[in-house]
Design a protein around this motif. Structure first.
Motif, PDB file in Angstrom:
ATOM      1  N   VAL A  48       0.158 -15.162 -33.976  1.00 18.48           N
ATOM      2  CA  VAL A  48       1.418 -15.060 -35.122  1.00 18.48           C
ATOM      3  C   VAL A  48       1.815 -16.090 -35.932  1.00 18.48           C
ATOM      4  CG1 VAL A  48       3.391 -13.621 -35.884  1.00 18.48           C
ATOM      5  CG2 VAL A  48       1.000 -11.886 -35.486  1.00 18.48           C
ATOM      6  N   GLU A  49       2.147 -17.120 -34.506  1.00 19.86           N
ATOM      7  CA  GLU A  49       3.064 -18.273 -33.952  1.00 19.86           C
ATOM      8  C   GLU A  49       2.536 -19.260 -35.656  1.00 19.86           C
ATOM      9  OE1 GLU A  49       5.208 -19.519 -31.033  1.00 19.86           O
ATOM     10  OE2 GLU A  49       4.484 -17.440 -30.380  1.00 19.86           O
ATOM     11  N   PHE A  50       1.313 -18.858 -35.432  1.00 17.58           N
ATOM     12  CA  PHE A  50       0.449 -20.050 -35.122  1.00 17.58           C
ATOM     13  C   PHE A  50       0.383 -19.972 -36.780  1.00 17.58           C
ATOM     14  CE2 PHE A  50      -3.844 -21.561 -37.385  1.00 17.58           C
ATOM     15  CZ  PHE A  50      -3.972 -22.719 -36.637  1.00 17.58           C
ATOM     16  N   ASN A  51      -0.360 -18.399 -37.483  1.00 20.98           N
ATOM     17  CA  ASN A  51      -0.140 -18.134 -39.048  1.00 20.98           C
ATOM     18  C   ASN A  51       0.951 -18.656 -39.938  1.00 20.98           C
ATOM     19  OD1 ASN A  51      -2.726 -17.764 -38.759  1.00 20.98           O
ATOM     20  ND2 ASN A  51      -2.693 -15.570 -38.103  1.00 20.98           N
ATOM     21  N   ASP A  52       1.820 -17.806 -39.192  1.00 24.73           N
ATOM     22  CA  ASP A  52       3.194 -17.923 -39.436  1.00 24.73           C
ATOM     23  C   ASP A  52       3.674 -19.877 -39.878  1.00 24.73           C
ATOM     24  OD1 ASP A  52       4.609 -15.795 -40.393  1.00 24.73           O
ATOM     25  OD2 ASP A  52       5.472 -15.914 -38.209  1.00 24.73           O
ATOM     26  N   GLY A  53       3.450 -21.154 -38.794  1.00 26.81           N
ATOM     27  CA  GLY A  53       3.356 -22.456 -38.992  1.00 26.81           C
ATOM     28  C   GLY A  53       2.114 -22.639 -40.508  1.00 26.81           C
ATOM     29  N   LEU A  54       1.224 -22.117 -40.080  1.00 24.68           N
ATOM     30  CA  LEU A  54       0.139 -22.767 -41.054  1.00 24.68           C
ATOM     31  C   LEU A  54       0.967 -22.601 -42.641  1.00 24.68           C
ATOM     32  CD1 LEU A  54      -2.184 -23.547 -42.610  1.00 24.68           C
ATOM     33  CD2 LEU A  54      -3.303 -21.375 -41.451  1.00 24.68           C
ATOM     34  N   LEU A  55       0.887 -20.538 -42.927  1.00 25.70           N
ATOM     35  CA  LEU A  55       2.051 -20.433 -44.108  1.00 25.70           C
ATOM     36  C   LEU A  55       3.247 -21.664 -44.782  1.00 25.70           C
ATOM     37  CD1 LEU A  55       1.921 -16.832 -43.973  1.00 25.70           C
ATOM     38  CD2 LEU A  55       0.860 -18.064 -45.184  1.00 25.70           C
ATOM     39  N   GLY A 112       3.634 -23.583 -47.470  1.00 22.66           N
ATOM     40  CA  GLY A 112       4.238 -23.983 -49.366  1.00 22.66           C
ATOM     41  C   GLY A 112       4.917 -21.983 -48.690  1.00 22.66           C
ATOM     42  N   GLY A 113       4.021 -21.170 -48.286  1.00 23.10           N
ATOM     43  CA  GLY A 113       4.605 -20.291 -48.531  1.00 23.10           C
ATOM     44  C   GLY A 113       4.709 -19.189 -47.130  1.00 23.10           C
ATOM     45  N   THR A 114       5.101 -17.802 -46.965  1.00 23.22           N
ATOM     46  CA  THR A 114       5.876 -17.268 -46.289  1.00 23.22           C
ATOM     47  C   THR A 114       5.087 -15.993 -46.213  1.00 23.22           C
ATOM     48  OG1 THR A 114       7.588 -15.889 -47.203  1.00 23.22           O
ATOM     49  CG2 THR A 114       7.960 -18.163 -45.856  1.00 23.22           C
ATOM     50  N   TRP A 115       4.817 -15.313 -45.167  1.00 22.13           N
ATOM     51  CA  TRP A 115       4.176 -13.733 -45.206  1.00 22.13           C
ATOM     52  C   TRP A 115       4.241 -12.855 -46.463  1.00 22.13           C
ATOM     53  CZ3 TRP A 115       6.333  -9.656 -44.391  1.00 22.13           C
ATOM     54  CH2 TRP A 115       7.551  -8.720 -44.034  1.00 22.13           C
ATOM     55  N   ASP A 116       5.881 -12.892 -46.636  1.00 18.14           N
ATOM     56  CA  ASP A 116       6.819 -11.883 -47.330  1.00 18.14           C
ATOM     57  C   ASP A 116       6.747 -12.248 -48.887  1.00 18.14           C
ATOM     58  OD1 ASP A 116       8.881 -13.802 -46.123  1.00 18.14           O
ATOM     59  OD2 ASP A 116       9.957 -12.155 -45.659  1.00 18.14           O
ATOM     60  N   ASN A 117       6.353 -13.309 -48.917  1.00 18.65           N
ATOM     61  CA  ASN A 117       6.473 -13.457 -50.386  1.00 18.65           C
ATOM     62  C   ASN A 117       5.561 -13.461 -51.548  1.00 18.65           C
ATOM     63  OD1 ASN A 117       6.787 -15.108 -53.027  1.00 18.65           O
ATOM     64  ND2 ASN A 117       6.672 -17.399 -52.170  1.00 18.65           N
ATOM     65  N   PRO A 118       5.761 -12.282 -52.150  1.00 21.01           N
ATOM     66  CA  PRO A 118       4.716 -12.214 -53.192  1.00 21.01           C
ATOM     67  C   PRO A 118       3.681 -13.070 -54.335  1.00 21.01           C
ATOM     68  CG  PRO A 118       6.747 -11.208 -53.648  1.00 21.01           C
ATOM     69  CD  PRO A 118       6.735 -11.522 -52.406  1.00 21.01           C
ATOM     70  N   ALA A 130     -11.288  -8.759 -31.855  1.00 22.44           N
ATOM     71  CA  ALA A 130     -10.373  -8.114 -33.179  1.00 22.44           C
ATOM     72  C   ALA A 130      -9.459  -8.867 -33.382  1.00 22.44           C
ATOM     73  CB  ALA A 130     -10.342  -7.074 -32.498  1.00 22.44           C
ATOM     74  N   ILE A 131      -9.082  -8.501 -34.669  1.00 21.89           N
ATOM     75  CA  ILE A 131      -7.140  -9.466 -34.788  1.00 21.89           C
ATOM     76  C   ILE A 131      -6.526  -8.882 -35.879  1.00 21.89           C
ATOM     77  CG2 ILE A 131      -6.410 -11.740 -36.041  1.00 21.89           C
ATOM     78  CD1 ILE A 131      -8.535 -13.339 -35.092  1.00 21.89           C
ATOM     79  N   LYS A 132      -5.185  -8.812 -35.437  1.00 28.25           N
ATOM     80  CA  LYS A 132      -4.295  -7.902 -36.153  1.00 28.25           C
ATOM     81  C   LYS A 132      -3.082  -8.454 -36.217  1.00 28.25           C
ATOM     82  CE  LYS A 132      -1.661  -4.027 -36.392  1.00 28.25           C
ATOM     83  NZ  LYS A 132      -0.024  -4.680 -36.755  1.00 28.25           N
ATOM     84  N   ASP A 133      -2.877  -8.971 -37.505  1.00 33.99           N
ATOM     85  CA  ASP A 133      -2.050  -9.552 -38.149  1.00 33.99           C
ATOM     86  C   ASP A 133      -2.528  -9.758 -39.539  1.00 33.99           C
ATOM     87  OD1 ASP A 133      -0.264 -11.595 -38.362  1.00 33.99           O
ATOM     88  OD2 ASP A 133      -1.257 -13.099 -38.030  1.00 33.99           O
ATOM     89  N   PRO A 134      -1.259  -8.965 -40.693  1.00 39.31           N
ATOM     90  CA  PRO A 134      -1.368  -8.655 -41.080  1.00 39.31           C
ATOM     91  C   PRO A 134      -1.416 -10.291 -42.565  1.00 39.31           C
ATOM     92  CG  PRO A 134       0.985  -7.456 -40.269  1.00 39.31           C
ATOM     93  CD  PRO A 134      -0.143  -8.460 -39.553  1.00 39.31           C
ATOM     94  N   ARG A 135      -0.867 -11.504 -41.730  1.00 40.10           N
ATOM     95  CA  ARG A 135      -0.869 -12.837 -42.636  1.00 40.10           C
ATOM     96  C   ARG A 135      -2.773 -12.903 -42.708  1.00 40.10           C
ATOM     97  NH1 ARG A 135       2.469 -11.454 -38.787  1.00 40.10           N
ATOM     98  NH2 ARG A 135       4.906 -12.293 -39.183  1.00 40.10           N
TER      99      ARG A 135
END
Length: 195
Positions: free
Chosen positions: A4-11, A15-21, A56-61
């Motif tokens: 999750v931390e990695f994916n937040d950093g990549l987003l 230039g994005g975030t998980w909650d930016n539609p 198995a990976i569970k991450d909505p990102r």
């Protein structure tokens, strides 16, 4: 860092975030040189899963970042035939209401979702990106209400899709200690049609 931390950093890097539609993960990934990120992700994946036969990976990102992770999976020795995607489908109104509640409870963290239309837009964006990136993969769809009301049946069908033989004790443990119908806290009312 964990996944999750990695994916937040990549987003953030993209230039994005998980909650930016409005953020289009696949488009941002296609335009970026992510060689260093892919090497870091491969090391992270290997440190978490090592020689495990099943990961198995569970991450909505992943709704936004699957195109990136597919390259990592391939680098780690997986093929398309090895990758199964499980989508848990929720009612978009319930998702929007849930996001609105989170936004009210923690406005500093949840910038998007205070208005129902924002939560609905987020659901639509993430769902569309997930479906777009998985169209050539093996997909399985579970509804959230069915998972909560019939977890044993859902797990047995899922195990067939994955071609796995389920461990009955683990299924019992999951159904008895993990799944709780009270997790379905937000239920949309039929009259809620205006955003």
């Amino acid at each position: 860092p964990d996944m999750v931390e990695f994916n937040d950093g990549l987003l953030s890097h993209l230039g994005g975030t998980w909650d930016n539609p409005l953020f289009d993960g696949p488009q941002a990934i296609a335009k970026a040189d992510l060689t260093e990120w892919q090497m870091q992700a491969s090391r992270l994946f290997d440190s978490i899963y090592g020689e495990a036969g099943i990961a198995a990976i569970k991450d909505p990102r992943l709704c936004q970042l699957l195109d990136f992770w597919m390259q990592v999976f391939f680098a780690c020795g997986y093929s398309k035939q090895d990758i199964f995607v499980v989508h848990v489908l929720r009612d978009p109104v319930e998702v929007a209401l849930s996001q609105q509640q989170r936004s009210r409870d923690n406005p500093a963290f949840y910038e998007i979702g205070g208005q129902l239309v924002e939560g609905a837009a987020l659901w639509l964006s993430l769902s569309a990106q997930a479906l777009s990136q998985t169209r050539e993969l093996q997909n399985y769809f579970i509804t959230y209400p069915e998972l909560l009301s019939n977890p044993r049946g859902v797990l047995l069908k899922l195990s067939e899709f994955l071609a796995l033989t389920p461990d009955q004790k683990q299924i019992d443990n999951f159904c008895e200690h993990f799944v709780d119908a009270n997790l379905h806290r937000i239920v949309s009312a039929p009259s809620l049609t205006e955003f």
